[in-house]
Design a protein around this motif. Structure first.
Motif, PDB file in Angstrom:
ATOM      1  N   LYS A  95       0.840  -1.195   0.000  1.00 17.30           N
ATOM      2  CA  LYS A  95       0.000   0.000   0.000  1.00 17.30           C
ATOM      3  C   LYS A  95       0.869   1.237   0.000  1.00 17.30           C
ATOM      4  CE  LYS A  95      -3.999  -1.644   2.547  1.00 17.30           C
ATOM      5  NZ  LYS A  95      -4.593  -1.619   3.886  1.00 17.30           N
ATOM      6  N   HIS A  98      -2.021   4.485   1.763  1.00 21.00           N
ATOM      7  CA  HIS A  98      -3.224   3.723   2.126  1.00 21.00           C
ATOM      8  C   HIS A  98      -3.969   3.121   0.944  1.00 21.00           C
ATOM      9  CE1 HIS A  98      -2.419   5.451   6.012  1.00 21.00           C
ATOM     10  NE2 HIS A  98      -2.409   6.646   5.430  1.00 21.00           N
ATOM     11  N   GLU A 100      -4.040   0.347  -1.984  1.00 24.40           N
ATOM     12  CA  GLU A 100      -3.367  -0.874  -2.390  1.00 24.40           C
ATOM     13  C   GLU A 100      -2.885  -0.763  -3.843  1.00 24.40           C
ATOM     14  OE1 GLU A 100      -5.107  -4.402  -0.968  1.00 24.40           O
ATOM     15  OE2 GLU A 100      -3.930  -5.646  -2.319  1.00 24.40           O
ATOM     16  N   TYR A 107       4.574   0.323  -6.887  1.00 25.29           N
ATOM     17  CA  TYR A 107       4.899   0.621  -5.483  1.00 25.29           C
ATOM     18  C   TYR A 107       6.356   1.034  -5.326  1.00 25.29           C
ATOM     19  CZ  TYR A 107       5.900  -0.451  -0.557  1.00 25.29           C
ATOM     20  OH  TYR A 107       6.338  -0.383   0.733  1.00 25.29           O
TER      21      TYR A 107
END
Ligand SMILES: Nc1ncnc2c1ncn2[C@@H]1O[C@H](COP(=O)(O)OP(=O)(O)OP(=O)(O)O)[C@@H](O)[C@H]1O
Ligand SMILES: [Mg+2]
Length: 374
Positions: A95, A98, A100, A107
């Protein structure tokens, strides 16, 4: 950027740990096997979604537990960042602020780190695989597209190798299928090759002056990409595609005989040259160490030049190994701009200049006590 908070749950020998960090130097002090490297690794994994020590994520989960969780909060130039990574036996969930992330390639890169650990000498001394992993991880930090291309390439490469194996054993004979696979592989191979060329060009630009200075003006560092195709004159995507097409045409028969793909970025390497000689072969231990350090310090500058924000520097067990001169140089590079984490079993080998600005965390058996400031 600065990592301000870190929280670990069932990560290696940490059962539950929450920490706040300082913006400049954080020293993690402890005896052997208490959890110093594990702490550095956790920060690295939070940033890269992969460990620098292992490719087996399950090793990161505390023994007899089902999952590990790392959470971090950072302050970046353009605002706050919160990251969460859960590693379970089924896989990883990430995440970012917050939300996902469907893909890990989306990421990775929000938090930037540069790690320097004793194993990094392998960057110079070790196998080509170590250098390919290094270059892939580092480009991945600044380019999510690269991570995506690389994973597509690896999938196709596997398919192509599998098909070549079947042709080798005469289970399959259809050359058009092989040609289609080759055609699909080439643009990906070319994109990866080009990106690596560009990255190493920049890395050399930053690393050469640093190396020159650390070696007190005695050594000139060059970095070369050793590719299975010749693109030395003009590094352009169309030219690389052409070169791969020619290459695959000439090695086709040999690939079928051997049952595997014999050209492409998965077989390439990097050479580090000092004063005209390959350091891997001819360099002294000291020259190899200087090369590894210069590359790491160069990465700090490279990330800053690409992203406009300094990465976090993780120095695992290496600071006290560096002589006074190199420590001073390192300190000058990072001073007041790069948040740094240092692990050591004793602060004796670390220069007073560093210690006096640092927060010292004591680690014992997977538990860290709050810092005592000097
Ligand atoms: N998945 C795991 N679950 C529980 N403990 C683990 C796990 N993986 C490693 N450990 C333990 O964590 C301990 C600390 O390891 P770490 O590498 O962090 O030590 P260190 O403080 O860096 O020591 P050194 O000074 O020798 O480098 C080791 O004793 C190891 O057995
Ligand atoms: Mg260690």
């Amino acid at each position: 950027m600065f990592l301000t908070h870190l929280s670990l749950k069932n990560y290696r020998n940490y059962e539950s740990q929450t920490l706040e960090f300082m913006n400049n130097v954080n020293i993690i002090l402890g005896e052997n096997a208490q959890g110093k490297t594990n702490m550095m690794e956790a920060i690295y994994v939070l940033a890269m979604a992969k460990s620098h020590r292992t490719t087996n994520d399950k090793e990161l989960i505390r023994w007899n537990e089902d999952y590990a969780k790392i959470e971090g909060k950072a302050v970046k130039k353009h605002g706050a960042l919160s990251l969460e990574l859960i590693i379970s036996k089924k896989g990883k969930k990430a995440k970012c602020n917050h939300i996902e992330q469907q893909r890990l390639s989306q990421y990775v890169g929000h938090l930037n780190v540069v790690m320097f650990a004793p194993e990094d000498l392998n960057l110079v001394k070790g196998s080509p695989q170590v250098r390919r992993r290094f270059i892939d991880m580092e480009i991945g930090q600044v380019s999510p597209v690269y991570i995506h291309d690389l994973s597509q390439y690896q999938k196709l490469l596997q398919q192509r190798n599998h098909y070549l194996k079947m042709m080798q054993t005469r289970e399959r004979q259809d050359e058009t299928i092989l040609d289609i696979l080759t055609e699909q592989l080439i643009p990906l191979a070319a994109k990866i090759t080009l990106k690596r060329h560009e990255f190493l060009f920049l890395l050399e630009k930053w690393a050469a002056p640093i190396h020159h200075e650390i070696s007190r003006g005695l050594e000139q560092l060059q970095i070369q990409y050793e590719s299975s195709i010749d693109v030395s004159e003009k590094v352009e995507l169309s030219r690389i595609i052409e070169a791969y097409s020619e290459k695959f045409a000439t090695i086709k028969e040999r690939e079928i005989q051997r049952g595997m793909t014999l050209a492409g970025p998965h077989r390439d390497d990097i050479s580090f040259i000092v004063n005209g000689k390959n350091v891997q072969i001819f360099g002294s231990q000291g020259q190899q160490r200087t090369t590894a350090l210069s590359i790491k310090l160069a990465e700090i500058e490279l990330i800053f030049s690409e992203l406009g924000d300094y990465p976090i520097l993780l120095l695992d067990d290496v600071l006290s190994e560096l002589d006074d001169y190199r420590q001073t140089h390192l300190l000058d590079t990072i001073r007041r701009k790069v948040q740094t984490f240092v692990t050591t079993t004793s602060i004796d080998g670390i220069k007073h200049d560093i210690i006096k600005e640092a927060a010292i965390y004591k680690v014992h058996s997977g538990s860290i006590t709050a810092p005592s400031c000097h």
